[in-house]
Design an enzyme around this catalytic site. Structure first.
Site, PDB file in Angstrom:
ATOM      1  N   HIS B  76     -12.411   6.991  13.897  1.00 45.46           N
ATOM      2  CA  HIS B  76     -12.736   5.578  14.099  1.00 45.46           C
ATOM      3  C   HIS B  76     -12.940   5.278  15.589  1.00 45.46           C
ATOM      4  CE1 HIS B  76     -10.622   5.941  10.260  1.00 45.46           C
ATOM      5  NE2 HIS B  76     -11.197   4.827   9.873  1.00 45.46           N
ATOM      6  N   HIS B 312     -17.107   1.418  13.187  1.00 44.23           N
ATOM      7  CA  HIS B 312     -15.682   1.316  12.858  1.00 44.23           C
ATOM      8  C   HIS B 312     -15.093   2.657  12.464  1.00 44.23           C
ATOM      9  CE1 HIS B 312     -11.952   0.082  10.889  1.00 44.23           C
ATOM     10  NE2 HIS B 312     -12.336   0.833   9.889  1.00 44.23           N
ATOM     11  N   GLU B 459      10.234  -9.021   1.364  1.00 39.82           N
ATOM     12  CA  GLU B 459      10.640  -7.637   1.127  1.00 39.82           C
ATOM     13  C   GLU B 459       9.813  -6.634   1.927  1.00 39.82           C
ATOM     14  OE1 GLU B 459       9.759  -9.776  -1.274  1.00 39.82           O
ATOM     15  OE2 GLU B 459      11.665 -10.274  -2.224  1.00 39.82           O
ATOM     16  N   HIS B 522      12.199  -9.119 -14.085  1.00 44.01           N
ATOM     17  CA  HIS B 522      13.294  -8.778 -13.182  1.00 44.01           C
ATOM     18  C   HIS B 522      14.010  -7.485 -13.578  1.00 44.01           C
ATOM     19  CE1 HIS B 522      12.475 -12.699 -11.643  1.00 44.01           C
ATOM     20  NE2 HIS B 522      13.495 -12.694 -10.815  1.00 44.01           N
TER      21      HIS B 522
END
Lengths: 706, 706
Positions: B76, B312, B459, B522
């Protein structure tokens, strides 16, 4: 009009002697003066009802939640008690929906992103007349085999749009529902005939706004200018760890303004219903998606537990329930719905009228625009055009070998033309995932009728949005794409697809160490195993053109489970024995002794490694059976006889080869060739050799067993 | 001072005849006037060097990247070419680091969050004098066994702090490194002795800012007021799909202001080095974390490919490289470093001086503050206090049974007192995960010496931050917690821990259908299998107090791999046969015939189901061996003899029981009892019964095999 003013509502609550209302922040409503769009009826304080009845409606919602959670001895009363006023306004006054037909296409959608507060939604559904939630169902909250589970589940309860609970997911679902509406409206509405026209409402909490995925969805909602998305932010300052001050001190409203949303603040969400009504009206007038921050008191009405974590996730209990009844002057019994509330809350009649009016319009549309109608009807009903699968090409070994991601592009383009509801895109990897449908433009705010979706680098939000599109109408075939490794970023959305029966198509390219030089951060190893272990997910790894076609055929046929396609970066040949039909069996013979015939070894390959298995089979001779196994789940659904015909129990030399973890393969194979450690950065061919994923290794393994 | 002004730099680039510089947006620098903190030396335009040499430094960085990527035919180049100016200022002028000792504790940290641009960092490391990256190493970019892989990997290349590539991860790592510094500075620095004092720099791109996880980290960085975090946002308007306009039109600067960051904008990042220098100075003076948006041209210098996606992720190629050389008037050969650049870029001398000065201070600190020094030294060196493991208690069957999450709390509290570098927290589930260390307060901006971290409902960000704390200094033992199901939200961070050797402790409670009423959103099912399949991860599922103690002992002992603890919501008894030592074997006998003795069946249990296995064993009689298997990975590391002694090949009745997917168990067991579909919402006991995860089922399975 008997306006229910803030003052009169507050007066009705004078008996409230509990804790002080959380000080409302001095953020004034931010209403823009941008160009207005036509909107449907404004939400007005109803003329046909007393303020007392309205107040009783709100308190009935609260007490049904309190009672159900007490009875189940499990649940989250804080949100329903705090959000009852906005819930009432949304379900009873703002939403156009027919409780007696939850499948009505043009219904407004509602998503409870803060899914733990599901007793709010069950109470609202019960009161507005959904037959799916009876009073007995409320009494069975969270019990085995009930229709009122611990979080909203669309596959259990008619009238729930999507499955929520994992925070941040629901608001992204809402973005997807609103995007689906915008797309269909732009594509099918005519100047003289509006057949697609609904709002999407959502309630989210602090937790949803802490999750990064909600930011992904919010950024896209503004980028797409989803003006008919109205999201309520229940700003109650309490999360499980305590006051949000300990971890969440950013300016949420300013952040949504930075995304490009229309942002308002209702300072007293506990009693000021008029402010909620006015905010919805302003939201409808603004062309941007709207965030309405509503400051509430969690557990409103509970004198000793409101405004604390105690009321978030545990029943009030008998004593506090009694105190709350006294505090809110609630004279009714457990699970009791006052008659005036019952009759006033029921939306069945006005819902049926709305649906009937729409059906009349839709019948006119059919006459005036039969071709458009046929397309839209396919999306509404889920009936795909006859012969759609004929669009999927077949291949012979003479056809040039290409990467399966290139085959995938062929299928996506073919299906895009064959199926009206085929839409999707990539998380900023379209030229690598090969996911552009060349015949269509980009779904953008001013070109919303187009079908290529540009999700940006937002995998988790993408997954949730794609799921919601799939669930918006049964004829949507919604695909989304990224590198297989980044399924790790969107795993929760993929699991919710599997759980909730969203038939989303997850296009995952660059599916192994075949990625090469990008190295181990970009090379999936355990990912095939991890999705094979996931219930409800079809994990497909096609080997060539025919198998890619077969995999897509099966993926599109699914109505209640998602499919994940693992596709190669590297070129593969079109193999002689492969077929679309074989893919449907999950595993099938591509070389050597046919199913049921005598064989002295079985060589299993998937995806790019099927070629290696075929070469190993050729070396091992005529008695070596080569099995392609693109989908374990489909194979497990076959008869015992078929399974035995492929993998005979008395064959002691079954070897698998797959460029990924061998985890799980012991179920079928005596030896497995793969890679149980991470990959590395080098040209792909070198990695295969260094890691021993070779024909030679497979031949040696088979010989060692024979 | 020979100031390198924007004008003079621009003059040096008059030969640049390529595309027009992307129009810089008219966002003026947002510099606040808040109270200043003492800062180290400002970044000034250097007095001892010509502007020509500085310009050559910047172009050397560009061409080393171009040449290496051409040679490997993969990589890149766009980012290194555009970010060379900021990279130069950061590595050569701003950072205090000693290339000859990459382990020096007080070094400034640098994270390339946009990891695909790693040739920028390799060029900078090579030029500033890191022995780990020689000119030959640059020539081996992305090749097998090289130290210059396709993305920055701390376990491969000395001087790389963390492993990046998955976007958004690096900026969260940077937040973790800065949080670690802030914690240690608050805890150990004295008015007369500063021993902890470094900055953390990061470069991120548009992709990082689209990822929701970066928002999670950014929100926490502001909440914690990490004033020594300086993040550059390479604003080049190009992502893989094309111009960022197609999916990313939010106001990023305003969003960071909403989080609470100090935000500046350098309008010409291609040539205006002074503006970059000034921005760093202003960032250091502001108490908030700083975002410096630097508008650059991707692939700067390439006349035909800059400002496009083409530059890129693909090599420039021979022709365009030639054109770029002409365009930038670059007279040097492939991989050639001009002598003046070589000598000027080398930071070895000033780095060694800085380290020597610090070591002198640290020696004084040791004399003046021996107790603090002992603690800090444990964190710096990774040498844990002698006897730390004695803090972990043992249990007998007479001890009251509690959930393993409660045992986990006991261990966390014991280890917090025994180990100076023990820090961590939960994603807003502290009272459910049981993760608070009661003897400590909260790590907050004004109480940064405390050790309980409040991550909020974030999280993914949490995982990346916890990993970076673990990698900041070897004596940190960094734990983070959530419900096991939400490992799905942070899986990528957990995988990067495993890949990069971060010994993070992932505390995952509510580990099965034992969750009960919260329902299938859950309830983990496939999660144990999915982490067992992940390379480099120790997946622990302890059954009771002794096993939880043993699991934590092993987790803390790890220096280069993470441990995930699956812990129960529900109560379990302390079983007679369990031991800490047994856990270290991965699987061991807890009842019935000892290892190597004759047995007629083997019953394997893990976690909460070990009790069921023991009961089944008791029913099946004296010849039934019961094996606890808390950790597959550790068992696989045992000798073949040990493995055979536990699971004898000639035993045809091996049965496993685990409240989760049976996927993978066929490796050890002939029959497996578990749950291969999703859970449901009901009391846990009912779910176990309805799903057939019972002693009776295990007895029947064993009998059917015997």
């Amino acid at each position: 009009m008997a306006a229910v003013s803030a003052a009169s509502m507050a007066a009705l609550n004078t008996s409230f002697a509990g804790k002080k209302i959380a000080a409302a922040k001095k953020v004034s409503a931010r209403v823009t003066t941008r160009a207005l769009k036509p909107v449907r009826a404004a939400v007005a304080a109803p003329a046909d009802v007393s303020t007392e009845t309205v107040n009783d409606c709100v308190n009935t919602i609260r007490f049904l939640a309190i009672d159900a959670i007490n009875k189940s001895n499990s649940g989250h009363p804080g949100l329903p008690m705090g959000c009852a006023p906005m819930g009432y306004v949304i379900y009873r006054e703002a939403m156009t929906h027919n409780p007696k037909d939850h499948t009505w296409f043009n219904r407004d959608r509602f998503v409870l992103s803060a899914g733990h507060g599901c007793m709010l939604q069950y109470s609202l559904m019960h009161l507005t007349g959904y037959p799916s939630v009876s009073n007995d169902d409320l009494k069975n909250f969270r019990q085995w085999d009930s229709v009122t589970p611990g979080h909203p589940e669309n596959f259990i309860t008619n009238g729930i749009e999507v499955t929520t609970g994992p925070l941040g997911m629901g608001i992204c679902n809402a973005v997807g529902l609103a995007a689906a509406e915008k797309h269909l409206a732009a594509r099918f509405n005519k100047p003289d005939c509006t057949v697609v026209d609904h709002y999407t409402y959502a309630i989210m909490g602090d937790g949803c706004n802490m999750e990064g995925m909600s930011g992904e969805g919010a950024s896209l909602a503004a980028h797409w200018e989803l003006g008919k998305l109205i999201a309520f932010y229940d700003d109650n300052h309490i999360s499980i760890d305590g006051h949000t001050d300990i971890s969440f001190t950013e300016d949420v409203c300013k952040r949504y303004e930075a995304y490009g949303w229309h942002v308002q603040h209702v300072e007293d969400g506990n009693t000021d219903l008029d402010a909620i009504r006015k905010a919805i009206d302003a939201a409808k007038k603004d062309p941007r998606p709207s965030l309405i921050k509503v400051t509430t008191l969690i557990g409103y009405g509970s004198p000793n537990k409101s405004n604390s974590h105690d009321v978030h996730g545990a029943p009030l209990g008998a004593d506090e329930t009694k105190a709350t009844r006294e505090n809110l002057d609630w004279k009714y019994g457990e699970f009791e719905v006052p008659e005036a509330v019952q009759s006033y809350m029921d939306c069945s009649t006005k819902g049926a009228e709305a649906q009937a009016a729409w059906e009349k319009t839709y019948a006119e549309y059919k006459k005036k625009y039969p071709e458009d109608h046929a397309e839209l009807d396919s999306i509404i009903t889920g009936k795909l055009p006859e012969g759609w699968a004929d669009a999927l090409p077949s291949f012979t070994p003479e056809d040039a070998g290409v990467a399966t991601r290139i085959h995938s592009q062929t299928m996506l383009n073919a299906l895009g033309s064959a199926i009206p509801g085929f839409v999707g895109g990539s998380a900023d990897l379209a030229p690598s995932n090969m996911t552009l449908m060349k015949q269509f433009g980009d779904f953008q705010k001013d070109t919303a009728a187009e079908r290529n979706i540009r999700y940006g680098v937002r995998e988790h939000g993408m997954g949730a949005i794609a799921n919601a599109i799939a669930l918006h109408s049964p004829g949507f075939k919604s695909y989304c794409a990224t590198f297989f490794i980044f399924s790790d970023y969107m795993r929760s959305a993929m699991r919710i697809a599997a759980l909730s029966g969203a038939p989303t198509l997850f296009v995952m390219t660059h599916d192994s160490i075949g990625v090469g030089e990008d190295g181990p951060t970009h090379q999936p190893i355990e990912h095939l195993a991890s999705f094979r272990a996931m219930p409800g997910m079809l994990m497909m790894r096609p080997a060539d053109g025919n198998e890619t076609a077969g995999a897509y055929k099966i993926g599109v046929e699914q109505t209640d489970r998602p499919t994940t396609f693992a596709l190669s970066r590297q070129v593969v040949p079109n193999l002689p024995g492969t077929s679309k039909e074989g893919v449907a069996m999950g595993a099938y013979v591509v070389q050597g002794p046919a199913a049921g015939e005598d064989c002295d070894c079985v060589l299993i390959g998937t995806g790019t490694e099927l070629e290696l298995a075929c070469k190993a089979g050729a070396e091992l001779g005529d008695k070596a059976r080569v099995v392609s196994m693109p989908c374990w789940e489909l194979f497990e659904e076959q008869s015992d006889e078929y399974k035995e015909s492929i993998f005979p129990k008395d064959c002691k030399a079954i070897v698998s080869i797959e460029a990924g973890s061998t985890f799980g393969w012991s179920k079928y194979a005596h030896k497995s060739i793969g890679r149980d450690d991470f990959g590395a950065s080098a040209p792909a061919g070198i990695l295969y050799k260094e890691f021993g994923i070779t024909t030679e290794a497979m031949v040696a393994a088979a010989k060692s067993l024979m």
